[in-house]
Motif scaffolding. Structure first.
Motif, PDB file in Angstrom:
ATOM      1  N   VAL A  56     104.403   4.457 101.347  1.00 16.44           N
ATOM      2  CA  VAL A  56     103.755   4.987 100.145  1.00 16.44           C
ATOM      3  C   VAL A  56     103.083   3.905  99.302  1.00 16.44           C
ATOM      4  O   VAL A  56     102.527   4.211  98.241  1.00 16.44           O
ATOM      5  CB  VAL A  56     104.765   5.770  99.270  1.00 16.44           C
ATOM      6  N   GLY A  57     103.154   2.649  99.747  1.00 15.22           N
ATOM      7  CA  GLY A  57     102.539   1.579  98.987  1.00 15.22           C
ATOM      8  C   GLY A  57     103.334   1.225  97.739  1.00 15.22           C
ATOM      9  O   GLY A  57     104.299   1.907  97.383  1.00 15.22           O
ATOM     10  N   ALA A  58     102.917   0.170  97.074  1.00 12.05           N
ATOM     11  CA  ALA A  58     103.576  -0.232  95.836  1.00 12.05           C
ATOM     12  C   ALA A  58     103.397   0.831  94.760  1.00 12.05           C
ATOM     13  O   ALA A  58     104.293   1.067  93.936  1.00 12.05           O
ATOM     14  CB  ALA A  58     103.010  -1.571  95.362  1.00 12.05           C
ATOM     15  N   GLN A  59     102.225   1.510  94.790  1.00  6.37           N
ATOM     16  CA  GLN A  59     101.939   2.540  93.781  1.00  6.37           C
ATOM     17  C   GLN A  59     102.893   3.714  93.909  1.00  6.37           C
ATOM     18  O   GLN A  59     103.476   4.194  92.924  1.00  6.37           O
ATOM     19  CB  GLN A  59     100.493   3.025  93.924  1.00  6.37           C
ATOM     20  N   GLY A  60     103.074   4.199  95.145  1.00  5.29           N
ATOM     21  CA  GLY A  60     103.980   5.322  95.370  1.00  5.29           C
ATOM     22  C   GLY A  60     105.431   4.949  95.140  1.00  5.29           C
ATOM     23  O   GLY A  60     106.219   5.763  94.617  1.00  5.29           O
ATOM     24  N   THR A  61     105.782   3.710  95.505  1.00 10.46           N
ATOM     25  CA  THR A  61     107.149   3.245  95.297  1.00 10.46           C
ATOM     26  C   THR A  61     107.486   3.216  93.811  1.00 10.46           C
ATOM     27  O   THR A  61     108.572   3.643  93.391  1.00 10.46           O
ATOM     28  CB  THR A  61     107.338   1.848  95.906  1.00 10.46           C
ATOM     29  N   THR A  62     106.563   2.703  93.002  1.00 17.18           N
ATOM     30  CA  THR A  62     106.779   2.677  91.556  1.00 17.18           C
ATOM     31  C   THR A  62     106.945   4.084  91.006  1.00 17.18           C
ATOM     32  O   THR A  62     107.820   4.346  90.164  1.00 17.18           O
ATOM     33  CB  THR A  62     105.595   1.998  90.842  1.00 17.18           C
ATOM     34  N   THR A  63     106.112   4.994  91.490  1.00 21.28           N
ATOM     35  CA  THR A  63     106.176   6.386  91.026  1.00 21.28           C
ATOM     36  C   THR A  63     107.526   7.014  91.340  1.00 21.28           C
ATOM     37  O   THR A  63     108.174   7.618  90.467  1.00 21.28           O
ATOM     38  CB  THR A  63     105.056   7.206  91.681  1.00 21.28           C
ATOM     39  N   LEU A  64     107.987   6.872  92.585  1.00 26.52           N
ATOM     40  CA  LEU A  64     109.267   7.473  92.972  1.00 26.52           C
ATOM     41  C   LEU A  64     110.422   6.855  92.197  1.00 26.52           C
ATOM     42  O   LEU A  64     111.331   7.571  91.746  1.00 26.52           O
ATOM     43  CB  LEU A  64     109.482   7.295  94.480  1.00 26.52           C
ATOM     44  N   ARG A  65     110.389   5.531  92.043  1.00 24.73           N
ATOM     45  CA  ARG A  65     111.473   4.883  91.297  1.00 24.73           C
ATOM     46  C   ARG A  65     111.533   5.405  89.870  1.00 24.73           C
ATOM     47  O   ARG A  65     112.619   5.747  89.366  1.00 24.73           O
ATOM     48  CB  ARG A  65     111.271   3.372  91.281  1.00 24.73           C
ATOM     49  N   PRO A  73     100.349   9.628  88.155  1.00 26.64           N
ATOM     50  CA  PRO A  73      99.019   9.956  88.690  1.00 26.64           C
ATOM     51  C   PRO A  73      98.481   8.896  89.653  1.00 26.64           C
ATOM     52  O   PRO A  73      97.844   9.232  90.655  1.00 26.64           O
ATOM     53  CB  PRO A  73      98.150  10.047  87.424  1.00 26.64           C
ATOM     54  N   VAL A  74      98.767   7.626  89.365  1.00 30.69           N
ATOM     55  CA  VAL A  74      98.305   6.546  90.245  1.00 30.69           C
ATOM     56  C   VAL A  74      98.991   6.654  91.608  1.00 30.69           C
ATOM     57  O   VAL A  74      98.345   6.559  92.658  1.00 30.69           O
ATOM     58  CB  VAL A  74      98.603   5.168  89.613  1.00 30.69           C
ATOM     59  N   GLY A  75     100.302   6.871  91.587  1.00 29.67           N
ATOM     60  CA  GLY A  75     101.042   6.986  92.841  1.00 29.67           C
ATOM     61  C   GLY A  75     100.656   8.211  93.636  1.00 29.67           C
ATOM     62  O   GLY A  75     100.554   8.157  94.870  1.00 29.67           O
ATOM     63  N   ILE A  76     100.408   9.331  92.944  1.00 30.04           N
ATOM     64  CA  ILE A  76     100.030  10.565  93.640  1.00 30.04           C
ATOM     65  C   ILE A  76      98.661  10.419  94.298  1.00 30.04           C
ATOM     66  O   ILE A  76      98.464  10.821  95.443  1.00 30.04           O
ATOM     67  CB  ILE A  76     100.041  11.748  92.649  1.00 30.04           C
ATOM     68  N   VAL A  77      97.709   9.822  93.592  1.00 28.70           N
ATOM     69  CA  VAL A  77      96.367   9.614  94.158  1.00 28.70           C
ATOM     70  C   VAL A  77      96.435   8.687  95.364  1.00 28.70           C
ATOM     71  O   VAL A  77      95.772   8.909  96.380  1.00 28.70           O
ATOM     72  CB  VAL A  77      95.417   9.039  93.086  1.00 28.70           C
ATOM     73  N   HIS A  78      97.264   7.642  95.264  1.00 31.41           N
ATOM     74  CA  HIS A  78      97.330   6.664  96.350  1.00 31.41           C
ATOM     75  C   HIS A  78      98.097   7.181  97.563  1.00 31.41           C
ATOM     76  O   HIS A  78      97.623   7.056  98.697  1.00 31.41           O
ATOM     77  CB  HIS A  78      97.994   5.378  95.858  1.00 31.41           C
TER      78      HIS A  78
END
Length: 295
Positions: free
Chosen positions: A39-48, A193-198
């Motif tokens: 999920v990339g750093a963006q998705g990881t941040t979002t989930l955390r 939103p950043v994590g979802i888009v990425h």
């Protein structure tokens, strides 16, 4: 006869809690890096942040907080700084070893501590920090230099950390620990939103759920709880001094879990920044507050 051992145990107890908290945070960062390929750093941040906000929502019940228009504005800035700090730190971990990223991020609270003190000796701590940064800058054809973009992300996380400290103190004065829960929730809304888009639908990968939950516990819920307990049992200056060794925990965690081997120059750079942080904490003004990490 028993008073001395008891007093020693009383003194060592919060120190032990703080060491466990630092180890937990850096172990969580190592685990988080394993999610990057999916999920990339963006998705990881979002989930955390989403999982952490749910945990803290249940534990701290932030709906009890009493907010005015002014305090709400402060909490929003605090939450955005918290989200930016987490996001930029994880972005840096894509190309920068964990220990170095933590050391670079520490320039934020270091700057706050030096600003709070404003003594002549602070030039020594500034010089040490600059030496550490210079040791990390790529020179010529050497392979020991770090990725400049990744370093920029880590320094950006440090700026967000400084804002987190400044606005966190103001927000915490109104609602205490409930501020932390509000901040994490705002951070999640800011970064999601950043994590979802990425990452898109990859965020719903079933195998990621337990990993993300573990990262949220290790990096947020457990260390926040331990740090709050430790803060009530030791002087603020002692707390800040102990927290200054966190880059070393990051380097050791990166070595143990991610097999990130650092050069002698990079270890010296981390040592310089740790010494600068310890020195700035020990000489800061008596009314200055320690920097409580949330990365």
């Amino acid at each position: 006869m028993n008073e001395q051992p008891r007093s020693l145990a009383t003194a060592l107890f919060p120190v032990g809690l703080l060491l466990i908290a630092m180890a937990s945070i850096q172990s969580g960062a190592s685990l988080a890096k394993s999610m990057f390929p999916i999920v990339g750093a963006q998705g990881t941040t979002t989930l955390r942040l989403i999982f952490a906000s749910v945990i803290m929502l249940l534990l701290l019940r932030p709906w009890r907080a009493k907010l005015t228009a002014k305090s709400l504005r402060t909490v929003i800035i605090y939450g955005i700084a918290l989200g930016g700090m987490n996001f930029l730190f994880y972005m840096s971990l894509r190309t920068v070893p964990l220990g170095i990223a933590v050391a670079l991020e520490f320039t934020g609270p270091l700057a706050v501590a030096i600003y709070a003190s404003r003594r002549a000796i602070d030039f020594l701590w500034i010089a040490l920090a600059v030496c550490g940064l210079l040791l990390l800058i790529p020179t010529g054809a050497t392979s020991s230099g770090i990725d400049l973009l990744g370093a920029g992300y880590a320094l950006g996380a440090g700026v967000c950390w400084a804002l987190y400290i400044l606005f966190g103190q103001k927000a915490g004065a109104d609602n205490g620990v409930q501020t932390a829960a509000l901040g994490v929730m705002i951070a999640a809304l800011f970064i999601a939103p950043v994590g979802i888009v990425h990452a898109g639908a990859a965020l719903l990968t079933p195998s990621l759920i337990p990993v993300a939950l573990a990262v949220a516990v290790l990096s947020t819920a457990l260390p926040y709880t331990l740090e709050m307990v430790a803060l009530t049992r030791m002087p603020a200056r002692t707390f800040g001094t102990l927290m200054s060794v966190e880059p070393a925990f990051g380097a050791l965690s990166g070595l143990l879990f991610l097999h990130e081997y650092l050069t002698l120059a990079q270890w010296l750079a981390i040592l310089c920044i740790i010494m600068a942080s310890v020195g700035a904490t020990l000489t800061m003004a008596s009314n200055a507050q320690p920097a409580v990490p949330a990365d």
